[in-house]
Design an enzyme around this catalytic site. Structure first.
Site, PDB file in Angstrom:
ATOM      1  N   ASP A 189       0.819  -1.222   0.000  1.00  0.00           N
ATOM      2  CA  ASP A 189       0.000   0.000   0.000  1.00  0.00           C
ATOM      3  C   ASP A 189       0.850   1.270   0.000  1.00  0.00           C
ATOM      4  O   ASP A 189       0.422   2.307   0.485  1.00  0.00           O
ATOM      5  CB  ASP A 189      -0.958   0.029   1.208  1.00  0.00           C
ATOM      6  CG  ASP A 189      -1.730  -1.259   1.377  1.00  0.00           C
ATOM      7  OD1 ASP A 189      -2.396  -1.662   0.411  1.00  0.00           O
ATOM      8  OD2 ASP A 189      -1.658  -1.870   2.462  1.00  0.00           O
ATOM      9  N   HIS A 204      -3.703  -1.928  -6.756  1.00  0.00           N
ATOM     10  CA  HIS A 204      -3.064  -0.640  -6.989  1.00  0.00           C
ATOM     11  C   HIS A 204      -4.165   0.365  -7.305  1.00  0.00           C
ATOM     12  O   HIS A 204      -4.964   0.150  -8.212  1.00  0.00           O
ATOM     13  CB  HIS A 204      -2.104  -0.694  -8.182  1.00  0.00           C
ATOM     14  CG  HIS A 204      -0.876  -1.503  -7.915  1.00  0.00           C
ATOM     15  ND1 HIS A 204       0.085  -1.732  -8.872  1.00  0.00           N
ATOM     16  CD2 HIS A 204      -0.435  -2.118  -6.809  1.00  0.00           C
ATOM     17  CE1 HIS A 204       1.052  -2.464  -8.353  1.00  0.00           C
ATOM     18  NE2 HIS A 204       0.743  -2.711  -7.112  1.00  0.00           N
TER      19      HIS A 204
END
Length: 423
Positions: free
Chosen positions: A14, A42
């Site tokens: 992340d 993503h």
């Protein structure tokens, strides 16, 4: 001959890889995913729209780039179909710009059930998987029982049947219900027909041939280095090699043909799910980081745990990956903090260490250095010359501690909010 540049996360995932790969792709001809599956997403913002890519490389929005799903990836045809069709509805047709390695392994419907069954069997020892079947698929791969994309071209029905029966025996032994399998399997089979619309390739020849012809290739990692199956915070890790070495095995690239390694990190630290996290904050500061950083998983929606930046862990992953250039994300999240802390060492059993330990247990106490915050908005900053002094000092401190220069700084979610430094 060109070399493959690698882009990967240095923390627990992340970090913002999706945005940066979208910034970098104009300089490359090919963007290739080399590991992982749809358990990690993503998030990209493109022309005012937000997209979450789980299996599809982030170069898909950049004109005529070739996008490759490499052999190190595990692919769920059903989730891939949902993702690709959503992109097609937004005007992004992938069929001419995305190719898939024949050697990539398929996530079967029974892999999802096995994932849930294995977690249930662990009781209080569960590690908090996303339930997407990633672990069982890699287990089949390592035990030489896996089903690969290339099997769709011939002998698929028999190979699928054999694998399914083996999985059902395991599920029965765990007393796990399979009543939902028929519906899932029907939709999955339909999705394999959709998958056949795409070109299946021997991606190792495609990638190496491209390098020989002078084309530039960017390898895109998923998740983060601290989730690496070998070097992460085991057993709270993923099932693949998320570090740079995974690019070599996940695309068929020789180590000598790896060029720049871009290591991405946040100006603070986050983690999703279970597992040790030495700098985690349980107070208002942690809540503030979560709120300002919008720290919720792009695939699971789970709230991310937040804490101060951990330089012990970063030095470790920089070493493992051979990072040549650092990229700092979400600098703007720190705008309002009067004081910023950075973990420079751990205290374990009364002794201070700067090395990442074998076990990240509750006995690890972070040793912090405090730095003054810049306390002004960074979101409209367009060049390094506009950096507040405190922010420039913070960057200089990080570079000295980490031993690698910070080449790119992100000050917001949009592509334009990215500053290329002249360092």
């Amino acid at each position: 001959m060109e070399k493959v540049d690698v882009l990967l996360g240095l923390q627990w995932g992340d970090e913002g890889k999706g945005k940066i790969v979208d910034v970098l792709t104009p300089h490359y001809d090919i963007v290739a995913r080399f590991q992982g599956g749809p358990n990690a997403g993503h998030t990209l913002e493109f022309n005012g729209e937000k997209y979450v890519l789980r299996s599809i490389p982030s170069g898909i929005f950049q004109g005529e780039k070739t996008n490759v799903i490499g052999n190190g990836v595990v692919l769920d045809p059903l989730l891939f179909k949902e993702e690709a069709e959503a992109l097609a509805r937004s005007g992004h047709d992938l069929t001419k710009r995305l190719v898939i390695s024949r050697k990539a392994h398929l996530i079967m419907p029974t892999h999802r059930l096995l994932d849930a069954a294995n977690e249930m069997a662990k009781g209080s020892g569960k590690i908090g998987t996303t339930g997407k079947g990633i672990g069982p698929t890699y287990t089949d791969k390592v035990s030489r029982n896996g089903l690969r994309v290339g099997d769709l071209e011939h002998g698929f029905e028999e190979a699928y049947s054999v694998a399914k029966e083996r999985h059902l025996r395991i599920l029965n032994s765990l007393n796990y219900p399979t009543d939902k399998l028929a519906d899932l399997e029907e939709r999955w089979m339909e999705a394999t027909k959709y998958l056949r619309k795409f070109e299946f390739v021997d991606s190792e020849f495609l990638i190496n041939g491209a390098l020989l012809s002078g084309k530039k290739v960017l390898a895109e990692g998923a998740q983060g280095s601290l989730l690496d199956i070998d070097f992460g915070s085991y057993p709270f890790v993923t099932s693949s090699n998320t570090i740079c070495a995974g690019c070599c095995t996940g695309l068929g690239v020789a180590p000598r043909n790896v060029g720049d390694v871009y290591g991405i990190f946040k100006a603070y630290c986050t983690r999703v799910g279970a597992g040790p996290f030495p700098t985690e904050l349980f107070d208002e500061t942690g809540d503030k980081l979560c709120e300002l950083g919008r720290e919720f998983g792009s695939v699971t929606g789970r709230k991310r745990r937040c804490g101060w930046i951990d330089l012990v862990a970063l030095r470790y992953t920089i070493m493992l990956n051979g990072v040549t250039k650092l990229i700092m994300m979400k600098s703007d999240v720190m705008d309002l903090f009067p004081t910023i802390k950075a973990c420079v060492a751990y205290e374990i059993d009364g002794k201070e260490t700067r090395n990442f330990p074998f076990h990240l247990t509750e006995g690890v106490t972070p040793v912090y250095k405090e730095l003054p915050g810049w306390q002004q908005s960074m979101t409209n900053v367009v060049s390094e010359a506009d950096f507040p002094k405190e922010f420039s000092d913070y960057i200089a401190f990080l570079e000295k501690e980490l031993g690698v220069g910070i080449a790119i700084v992100s000050v917001g979610p949009d592509r334009e909010q990215t500053i290329i430094r002249q360092a």
